[in-house]
Design a protein around this motif. Structure first.
Motif, PDB file in Angstrom:
ATOM      1  N   GLU A   1      30.781  38.548  32.524  1.00 40.38           N
ATOM      2  CA  GLU A   1      31.377  37.631  31.549  1.00 40.38           C
ATOM      3  C   GLU A   1      32.768  37.167  32.003  1.00 40.38           C
ATOM      4  N   ILE A   2      33.557  38.108  32.486  1.00 42.70           N
ATOM      5  CA  ILE A   2      34.912  37.738  32.945  1.00 42.70           C
ATOM      6  C   ILE A   2      34.806  36.742  34.105  1.00 42.70           C
ATOM      7  N   ILE A   3      33.945  37.053  35.066  1.00 42.98           N
ATOM      8  CA  ILE A   3      33.784  36.188  36.242  1.00 42.98           C
ATOM      9  C   ILE A   3      33.346  34.791  35.814  1.00 42.98           C
ATOM     10  N   LYS A   4      32.375  34.752  34.907  1.00 44.49           N
ATOM     11  CA  LYS A   4      31.823  33.455  34.462  1.00 44.49           C
ATOM     12  C   LYS A   4      32.900  32.667  33.695  1.00 44.49           C
ATOM     13  N   ASP A   5      33.562  33.333  32.742  1.00 44.74           N
ATOM     14  CA  ASP A   5      34.576  32.645  31.927  1.00 44.74           C
ATOM     15  C   ASP A   5      35.746  32.135  32.760  1.00 44.74           C
ATOM     16  N   LEU A   6      36.032  32.827  33.849  1.00 42.31           N
ATOM     17  CA  LEU A   6      37.141  32.362  34.698  1.00 42.31           C
ATOM     18  C   LEU A   6      36.663  31.278  35.668  1.00 42.31           C
TER      19      LEU A   6
ATOM     20  N   LEU B   1      40.471  40.167  39.981  1.00 42.23           N
ATOM     21  CA  LEU B   1      41.842  39.653  39.856  1.00 42.23           C
ATOM     22  C   LEU B   1      42.351  39.104  41.197  1.00 42.23           C
ATOM     23  N   ALA B   2      42.019  39.800  42.279  1.00 42.47           N
ATOM     24  CA  ALA B   2      42.447  39.340  43.603  1.00 42.47           C
ATOM     25  C   ALA B   2      41.869  37.947  43.882  1.00 42.47           C
ATOM     26  N   GLU B   3      40.591  37.792  43.568  1.00 49.12           N
ATOM     27  CA  GLU B   3      39.918  36.503  43.787  1.00 49.12           C
ATOM     28  C   GLU B   3      40.582  35.407  42.940  1.00 49.12           C
ATOM     29  N   TYR B   4      40.861  35.731  41.688  1.00 48.50           N
ATOM     30  CA  TYR B   4      41.429  34.752  40.758  1.00 48.50           C
ATOM     31  C   TYR B   4      42.838  34.338  41.173  1.00 48.50           C
TER      32      TYR B   4
ATOM     33  N   PHE C   1      43.038  37.783  31.418  1.00 49.45           N
ATOM     34  CA  PHE C   1      43.207  37.518  32.851  1.00 49.45           C
ATOM     35  C   PHE C   1      44.064  36.271  33.047  1.00 49.45           C
ATOM     36  N   ARG C   2      43.809  35.267  32.225  1.00 48.33           N
ATOM     37  CA  ARG C   2      44.578  34.013  32.359  1.00 48.33           C
ATOM     38  C   ARG C   2      46.053  34.249  32.070  1.00 48.33           C
ATOM     39  N   LYS C   3      46.306  35.006  31.010  1.00 48.66           N
ATOM     40  CA  LYS C   3      47.710  35.297  30.665  1.00 48.66           C
ATOM     41  C   LYS C   3      48.378  36.077  31.797  1.00 48.66           C
ATOM     42  N   ALA C   4      47.652  37.070  32.301  1.00 50.37           N
ATOM     43  CA  ALA C   4      48.223  37.902  33.372  1.00 50.37           C
ATOM     44  C   ALA C   4      48.508  37.041  34.603  1.00 50.37           C
ATOM     45  N   ALA C   5      47.558  36.184  34.935  1.00 47.70           N
ATOM     46  CA  ALA C   5      47.729  35.354  36.133  1.00 47.70           C
ATOM     47  C   ALA C   5      48.913  34.407  35.972  1.00 47.70           C
ATOM     48  N   GLN C   6      49.088  33.901  34.768  1.00 41.05           N
ATOM     49  CA  GLN C   6      50.219  32.998  34.525  1.00 41.05           C
ATOM     50  C   GLN C   6      51.547  33.738  34.743  1.00 41.05           C
ATOM     51  N   ILE C   7      51.569  34.981  34.302  1.00 40.22           N
ATOM     52  CA  ILE C   7      52.765  35.803  34.492  1.00 40.22           C
ATOM     53  C   ILE C   7      53.005  36.028  35.988  1.00 40.22           C
TER      54      ILE C   7
END
Ligand code: ASP
Length: 438
Positions: A79-84, A122-125, A18-24
């Motif tokens: 897990e994704i929500i927590k890790d982000l 993803l929208a939230e992030y 998710f982090r990589k995608a968001a950076q892109i």
């Protein structure tokens, strides 16, 4: 400039991705619309969320408890929500979905929830709007995509949103129920969104740096394909080279929007550009763009003296196949001979019937079926008007001691298809590749 980005399941499998995608996404303000898949595999033995959901569906149908697979799904999202570090709770969504599945929801609704939930995260992030595909992508009564209705409503909704995350893979039927595309269908959603947004580019982010000139399991270190036309891609994917859902080409092709296949784990690689025409591509470095092939074909070989003077011969033969529900792949013909290439698996159950009908209705001088064939397609826009390409293909095969059983050159001059024994498949593919790529 507007770009639509689609991230596949492996590109959104966990928080790190998710982090990589968001950076892109954040790297360019033109990246206004993002289409998301459901979380895919994090490691080879992992199970995709879509498959876990389908397992829940199966259990619910059998009136068995869904707690085990559904618990796994919830935990992946938690897990994704927590890790982000997001301030988002999907617990209410989980409870609703669990209840609806237990109450025997339709298969497509269940299968689509991975994209739905992942897109919310993803929208939230990203701080983008969430635009549900249920409200913007429409199917007809027959279950096929209603492109004009979708285009019309989606264009308005995207414009209003300014930026948005749209779940891939599904839309809705005229009665409002969820309908999915076939597996891998988020690629199609990306294409639909790119078209409705009148995007300049559709970036399809996955886990490989674009397409390769040949299957890397057969050819060692094949070169990447920098540019490929929609037509070349059709030819190669028909022969088994897959990088994207086959139907994803159509919505953007009409609109002339290029697709760029990119790697989320290696964003610096340019990937493969899929473009509408040869003029839109850079001049190819090699005469061929790529080679692909498939095993599992059979040829029905029919011989009859003076066949070419008989009106309707070919039609009668094909009619027999049609009556048996077998579709054909290639049709190389000679003066008094004709071969119909079909998939062995499709032919097998009807073989006896077909042979009997051909003997009765066509009365051939000779009829036999050749099994264990492989078909290889050598594809390239550079082949058009390039002399000696066929010569080089056959020279390479001859040098590798591969016997050619059949030849079929597409009328587009874009491909040469050869039929060989399945046992020669790897040797042949490698030999042709080495002939053209030095
Ligand atoms: N999640 C769906 C699948 O696994 C659709 C997609 O990823 O494109 O097939």
């Amino acid at each position: 400039m507007i770009k639509v980005l689609k991230f596949g399941g492996s590109s959104l499998a966990d928080a790190e991705h998710f982090r990589k995608a968001a950076q892109i996404v954040r790297s360019d303000p033109a990246n206004r619309y993002v289409v998301a898949s459901a979380p895919g595999k994090r490691f080879p033995e992992d199970i995709k969320v879509t498959d876990l959901l389908l397992e829940c569906y199966r259990l619910a149908r059998a009136k068995k408890p869904i707690d085990e697979p559904f618990g796994q799904i919830e935990n992946r999202f938690r897990e994704i929500i927590k890790d982000l570090g997001l301030n988002l709770s999907l617990e209410a969504e989980f409870a609703t979905i669990r209840l609806v599945i237990k109450n025997r929801a339709g298969r497509d609704y269940v299968a689509s929830r991975g994209e739905y939930l992942n897109s919310m995260i993803l929208a939230e992030y990203l701080g983008y709007s969430f635009l549900d595909a249920e409200d913007s992508i429409f199917f007809t009564e027959e279950g096929v995509l209603d492109l004009s209705r979708t285009d019309e409503s989606l264009e308005v909704l995207l414009g209003e949103a300014g930026n948005a995350v749209i779940p891939g893979f599904y839309g809705s039927m005229p009665n409002g129920t969820v309908r999915t595309f076939s597996r891998g269908g988020s690629d199609i959603t990306g294409s639909i969104v790119a078209r409705a947004a009148k995007a300049d580019l559709y970036e399809n982010w996955t886990d490989v740096s674009g397409m390769l000139m040949a299957d890397p399991r057969v050819v060692k270190d094949p070169k990447p394909i920098p540019f490929i036309t929609y037509r070349e891609l059709r030819e190669l994917s028909y022969m088994g080279a897959s990088v994207m859902h086959e139907e994803a080409i159509f919505p953007v092709r009409d609109a002339g929007i290029p697709i760029n296949i990119r790697n989320t784990n290696c964003p610096e690689a340019p990937g493969t550009m899929i473009v509408p025409s040869a003029e839109a591509a850079a001049a190819p470095e090699y005469i061929i763009t790529g080679i692909a092939g498939k095993v599992g074909f059979s040829a029905i070989y029919v011989e009859k003296a003076l066949m070419n003077g008989q009106l309707g011969f070919c039609r009668r033969l094909l009619q027999i196949l049609e009556d048996n529900g077998v579709s054909f792949e290639h049709l190389p013909s000679g003066i008094d001979t004709m071969s119909v290439v079909v998939e062995t698996a499709a032919l097998e159950p009807h073989k006896e019937n077909i042979v009997a009908s051909i003997n009765r209705k066509i009365e051939p001088d000779n009829l036999h079926i050749l099994d264990n064939l492989a078909m290889l397609a050598v594809v390239g826009r550079g082949m058009v008007r390039a002399e000696g390409t066929a010569f080089r293909v056959f020279k390479a095969l001859a040098e590798a001691k591969v016997n050619v059983r059949m030849i079929d050159q597409g009328s587009s001059e874009l491909n040469i298809i050869v039929g060989i024994d399945a046992a020669d498949y790897s040797v042949a593919l490698d030999a042709i590749y080495r002939e053209f790529v030095k």
